[in-house]
Design a protein around this motif. Structure first.
Motif: not given
Length: 243
Positions: A97-117
């Motif tokens: 569930d993307m509302c919750k942290p994954f709790n691992k460190p990343f160089d980038a987090v992508f949320n692509l192609f209108t997958s928000f809102g």
């Protein structure tokens, strides 16, 4: 289907029909976007990327082919089950569930192609941005690739029929209570189906307010997949880079 849309995306995205309707999405354009974006962000070779709301993993798989260590996360169990066949030492998929942290460190987090809102609760939109911030390492970047709501609303096609794989999808689009809504009805295997997509019509100003509340810094705003300047009237996309 009842009109309680709190989890419309869990049911619709989990159907095979969702993937049929959108199967003609431009892969080449998507891959060029990944090339351009990872170059622009200068993500180190072997860098860790989290693809949030990864669907069946198309972009995660391609990012992995480019040499990155990729985690794909999605709420849809069916999509993740499908994507898992492509896993390797540097590519993994998880239901998340993307509302919750994954709790691992990343160089980038992508949320692509209108997958928000998609959320009905406003705090879930804010929580998603906070979660992305939590998952970034010190040098990491967050990317939200959203539609340009102003442009979409101005160019809304109210009704159309799209036939894919012999299924005639009747699509109706309208704006309601600050959401861009798409009603999807069709008949398949002798059964009638009705689904609805609802995406909050966020503008850049709305995002700026969310970023401020989440205490993240908006670095860049682009208007298309070639990373050209954003124009509220004419840009098709709203690509935001933050940290």
């Amino acid at each position: 289907m009842n009109k309680d849309t709190t989890t419309w995306f869990t049911s619709w995205f989990d159907t095979p029909f969702y993937h049929i309707l959108y199967k003609d999405r431009d892969e080449t354009e998507a891959q060029h976007f990944m090339d351009t974006l990872t170059n622009y962000l200068n993500i180190p070779e072997g860098g860790k990327i989290l693809d949030l709301a990864c669907g069946k993993g198309r972009h995660a798989i391609y990012l992995n082919e480019l040499g990155f260590d990729v985690t794909g996360a999605d709420l849809s169990e069916n999509s993740i089950k499908f994507a898992k066949q492509f896993e390797n030492d540097t590519l993994r998929f998880e239901v998340h569930d993307m509302c919750k942290p994954f709790n691992k460190p990343f160089d980038a987090v992508f949320n692509l192609f209108t997958s928000f809102g998609y959320f009905d609760k406003d705090e879930d939109n804010l929580n998603t941005i906070k979660a992305i911030k939590t998952d970034l390492n010190d040098a990491g970047f967050g990317v939200i690739d959203f539609m340009n709501s102003e442009f979409v609303i101005a160019n809304l096609v109210p009704e159309e029929v799209k036939t894919v794989d012999g299924i005639a999808f009747n699509l109706k689009r309208y704006v309601e209570d600050g959401y861009i809504v798409k009603d999807i009805s069709f008949t398949a295997n002798g059964e009638n189906y009705n689904f609805q997509e609802r995406v909050k019509a966020f503008t850049l100003t709305d995002f700026e307010m969310l970023f401020e509340k989440a205490d993240v810094y908006l670095l860049d705003v682009f208007g298309d997949y070639k990373l050209r300047k954003f124009n509220a009237k004419s840009s098709e996309r709203l690509v935001m880079i933050f940290k």
